[in-house]
Design an enzyme around this catalytic site. Structure first.
Site, mmCIF file in Angstrom:
data_model
loop_
_atom_site.group_PDB
_atom_site.id
_atom_site.type_symbol
_atom_site.label_atom_id
_atom_site.label_comp_id
_atom_site.label_asym_id
_atom_site.label_seq_id
_atom_site.Cartn_x
_atom_site.Cartn_y
_atom_site.Cartn_z
ATOM 1 N N CYS A 111 2.981 -1.444 -1.824
ATOM 2 C CA CYS A 111 1.856 -1.815 -2.517
ATOM 3 C C CYS A 111 1.016 -0.459 -2.725
ATOM 4 O O CYS A 111 0.269 -0.180 -3.602
ATOM 5 C CB CYS A 111 0.830 -2.567 -1.962
ATOM 6 N N SER A 132 -1.245 -2.877 -6.234
ATOM 7 C CA SER A 132 -1.708 -4.318 -6.032
ATOM 8 C C SER A 132 -2.352 -4.622 -4.683
ATOM 9 O O SER A 132 -1.881 -4.038 -3.578
ATOM 10 C CB SER A 132 -0.278 -5.117 -6.167
ATOM 11 N N ALA A 228 -0.565 -15.561 1.663
ATOM 12 C CA ALA A 228 0.690 -15.913 0.573
ATOM 13 C C ALA A 228 1.870 -14.943 0.885
ATOM 14 O O ALA A 228 1.793 -14.045 0.883
ATOM 15 C CB ALA A 228 0.141 -15.701 -1.017
#
Length: 229
Positions: A111, A132, A228
């Site tokens: 990321c 992200s 998540a």
């Protein structure tokens, strides 16, 4: 279409790069909270690899003040440190995690794609480009981690910490984080703690956990969010 949080009435977040010397300086956390509110108010519903669903915007930036007013990765990091010491005006003081050749071998591509360091007036600043960002759980940790890295490199190179500039590509809130983040938006940010490095450390590999001390850390009660995966 934009969804969630339109009823929230928080003042707009402060500018990402306030002018030096302006007083009083807004609390740095208001930038993060302003980003959260912006995504809740204007984010677009998008699906994601975890199946959770997100609200997402593309392109956010914040500047966090780090100044205290009162393997291959290791090789790259050492090169960054050496360059800061020997050629601080270099415009290529960069640490890059994005290796296209190895992406198919990774469970999840990095990321944190790239960070660049900048030296001026005896201060070290860092800018991170993050492709992200999970705004609820990941981004606060990312901010703290790169701020700490900047402190550590500044210590080794004899500089003072300057700014951490955080640039986000896909900045998103997972749908199961919406209510917890609305709770966070109702809280008044508390003063940031002070980080102290307790001994003189010469090389990046010599740091130990006990070398760091946080003073004045008084967090709000925990807000729990599911990760998540």
């Amino acid at each position: 279409m934009p969804a969630f949080g339109s009823e929230l009435q928080r003042p707009p977040s402060p500018p990402a790069a306030p002018e030096r010397g302006s007083e009083p300086r807004p609390h740095g956390e208001l930038q993060y909270l302003g980003q959260i509110e912006h995504i809740l108010r204007s984010g677009f519903r998008k699906e994601d690899r975890t199946g959770t669903g997100t609200l997402s915007v593309f392109g956010l930036q914040a500047r966090y003040n780090l100044r205290d007013y009162s393997g291959q990765g290791v090789d790259q990091l050492q090169k960054v440190i050496n360059t800061i010491k020997t050629n601080p005006d270099d415009r290529r003081i960069i640490l890059c995690a994005w290796n296209p050749k190895d992406l198919p071998l990774m469970a999840l591509p990095p990321c944190h794609a790239l960070c660049q360091f900048y030296v001026v007036n005896g201060e070290l600043s860092c800018q991170l480009y993050q492709r992200s960002g999970d705004m609820g759980l990941g981004v606060p940790f990312n901010i703290a981690s790169y701020a700490l890295l900047t402190y550590m490199i500044a210590h080794i190179t004899g500089l003072k910490p300057g700014d951490f500039v955080h640039t986000l590509g896909d900045a998103h809130i997972y749908l199961n984080h919406v209510d917890p983040l609305k709770t966070q938006l109702q809280r008044e940010p508390r003063p940031f703690p002070k980080l102290k490095i307790l001994r003189k450390v010469e090389t990046i590999d010599d740091f130990k956990a006990e070398d760091f001390q946080l003073e004045g850390y008084h967090p709000h009660p925990t807000i729990r969010m599911e990760m998540a995966v």
